[in-house]
Write a protein that holds these residues in place. Structure first.
Motif, short mmCIF file in Angstrom:
data_model
loop_
_atom_site.label_atom_id
_atom_site.label_comp_id
_atom_site.label_asym_id
_atom_site.label_seq_id
_atom_site.Cartn_x
_atom_site.Cartn_y
_atom_site.Cartn_z
N ALA A 107 69.17 -18.94 -20.31
CA ALA A 107 69.07 -19.51 -18.96
C ALA A 107 68.32 -18.55 -18.03
N TYR A 108 68.54 -17.27 -18.20
CA TYR A 108 67.86 -16.24 -17.40
C TYR A 108 66.34 -16.35 -17.59
N GLY A 109 65.92 -16.45 -18.83
CA GLY A 109 64.50 -16.58 -19.14
C GLY A 109 63.93 -17.88 -18.61
N LEU A 110 64.72 -18.98 -18.74
CA LEU A 110 64.25 -20.29 -18.28
C LEU A 110 64.04 -20.30 -16.77
N VAL A 111 64.97 -19.72 -16.03
CA VAL A 111 64.83 -19.67 -14.56
C VAL A 111 63.57 -18.90 -14.17
N LEU A 112 63.35 -17.77 -14.81
CA LEU A 112 62.16 -16.96 -14.48
C LEU A 112 60.88 -17.71 -14.85
N LEU A 154 60.45 -21.01 -14.96
CA LEU A 154 60.24 -22.10 -13.99
C LEU A 154 59.66 -21.56 -12.69
N ILE A 155 60.16 -20.40 -12.25
CA ILE A 155 59.65 -19.82 -10.99
C ILE A 155 58.16 -19.48 -11.14
N MET A 166 56.04 -20.78 -13.27
CA MET A 166 55.24 -22.00 -13.46
C MET A 166 55.01 -22.77 -12.16
N PHE A 167 56.11 -22.95 -11.38
CA PHE A 167 56.02 -23.81 -10.20
C PHE A 167 55.85 -23.05 -8.89
N LEU A 168 56.08 -21.73 -8.93
CA LEU A 168 55.84 -20.91 -7.74
C LEU A 168 55.01 -19.69 -8.15
N PRO A 169 53.74 -19.91 -8.51
CA PRO A 169 52.93 -18.78 -8.99
C PRO A 169 52.77 -17.65 -7.97
N LYS A 170 52.97 -17.98 -6.68
CA LYS A 170 52.89 -16.93 -5.65
C LYS A 170 54.27 -16.36 -5.33
N GLY A 171 55.27 -16.72 -6.14
CA GLY A 171 56.59 -16.13 -6.00
C GLY A 171 57.50 -16.86 -5.03
N LEU A 172 58.73 -16.35 -4.94
CA LEU A 172 59.74 -16.97 -4.09
C LEU A 172 59.34 -16.96 -2.62
N SER A 173 58.54 -16.00 -2.22
CA SER A 173 58.15 -15.92 -0.81
C SER A 173 57.30 -17.11 -0.39
N SER A 174 56.75 -17.86 -1.38
CA SER A 174 55.91 -19.03 -1.04
C SER A 174 56.73 -20.31 -1.04
N LEU A 175 58.03 -20.23 -1.30
CA LEU A 175 58.86 -21.43 -1.46
C LEU A 175 58.86 -22.29 -0.20
N THR A 176 59.02 -21.68 0.98
CA THR A 176 59.08 -22.47 2.22
C THR A 176 57.76 -23.21 2.45
#
Length: 321
Positions: free
Chosen positions: A286-291, A293-294, A296-306
């Motif tokens: 699950a740890y690997g899957l979460v990373l 997905l991030i 794949m869908f947020l290539p610029k990282g969590l800071s781009s989520l908003t």
């Protein structure tokens, strides 16, 4: 630093101030301790973010600078009885000098030679920690490292260290944001965009890259010293290659071109094993899957989520009105 960043820093400070109230909830009473370690890791990832996201250089040896700070403070205070504050300063100076020695030859060249140099450097430091038994007590490590004291107050509790470490982390955040929005930050971004073009415009690329590498090493060293005085025990496995790779992963997951992302990445990667513990033996999947997905869908990282959420929601709101 700008109005948005000022509001962000104040918001973070308020969050840190009131977060210990969660300690009253038995199920998450240990989160304050985890947040203390996130503060330490965030100091290192912010420095790495400056190096990777703005200067375009990769370091695979920042665990070694973290270790240099920890071992310098630990050895000088526990074995030679020196006051912890000068010991931290010695660690900073040593890390800065080593960063200049390691970084100068590789950062004068174009390309990712720094990654190879720091990879080798990290392994050498790790071997020194293990083999210098007279000073470091080898793989067993050593304890009896004193807590920090200031004006008669001793930081000998989790809560006291939590506030101390996050106060230093927030100061480093303000320092990093000011660098980004200064002439140095603009020079680093121009080097990241095109080193040739930056040099054509008169930017001394080698000088700025060495400067930001030294700054990131110093930030890691301070984090290491605070770690040693908080935990009061150090041994080599904490500062191995895996931890260096984990730090790089935190910066990538959080968003390389954002020091805010560096903090988010440190928080997520540190908390994730805690949140997935109920999966027992499958938590690593699950740890690997979460990373994955991030990335794949947020290539610029969590800071781009908003920004991503805004682009998804805004057209629907407009069409609905």
């Amino acid at each position: 630093m700008g109005r948005k960043n000022t509001i962000g820093v104040l918001g973070l400070a308020l969050f840190i101030l009131f977060f210990p109230l969660t300690g009253r909830i038995p199920a998450i009473s240990h989160y304050v301790d985890i947040m203390t370690f996130i503060g330490l890791t965030a100091m290192i990832t912010m420095g790495l973010s400056l190096l990777m996201g703005y200067a375009g250089q990769i370091s695979l040896g920042h665990a070694a600078f973290y270790g240099l700070g920890a071992y310098t403070s630990g050895v000088l205070t526990a074995k030679f009885g020196i006051n912890p504050w000068p010991a931290i300063l010695v660690g900073v100076l040593l890390s800065a000098a080593v960063a200049v020695i390691v970084g100068s030859p590789s950062l004068k060249l174009r390309g990712h030679y720094l990654a190879m140099a720091t990879l080798a450097f990290g392994e050498i430091i790790y071997i020194i920690f293990n083999e210098s038994i007279a000073l470091t007590e080898g793989p067993d490590g050593f304890g009896n490292i004193p807590h920090l004291s200031l004006f008669g107050f001793t930081f000998d509790t989790i809560l006291a260290n939590y506030y101390l470490i996050w106060a230093v982390a927030i100061l480093m955040l303000i320092f990093s944001l000011n660098i980004i929005h200064s002439r140095v930050g603009r020079a680093l971004m121009s080097i990241h965009g095109s080193e040739v073009a930056a040099m054509t415009m008169g930017v001394n690329a080698a000088k700025f890259k060495i400067q930001v590498f030294v700054i990131s090493a110093v930030m890691a060293s301070i984090a290491g010293s605070l770690y040693a005085h908080y935990v009061q025990f150090i041994n080599p496995p904490v500062f191995d290659l895996f931890f260096s790779i984990k730090l790089v992963m935190m910066v990538v997951v959080g968003g390389m071109a954002s020091v805010w992302g560096a903090i988010l990445g440190a928080a997520l990667i540190t908390f994730l094993p805690e949140w997935l513990i109920f999966l027992e033996d499958f938590d690593i999947l699950a740890y690997g899957l979460v990373l994955l997905l991030i990335i794949m869908f947020l290539p610029k990282g969590l800071s781009s989520l908003t920004g991503v959420l805004y682009r998804l929601v805004a057209p629907r709101l407009k069409s609905g009105s």
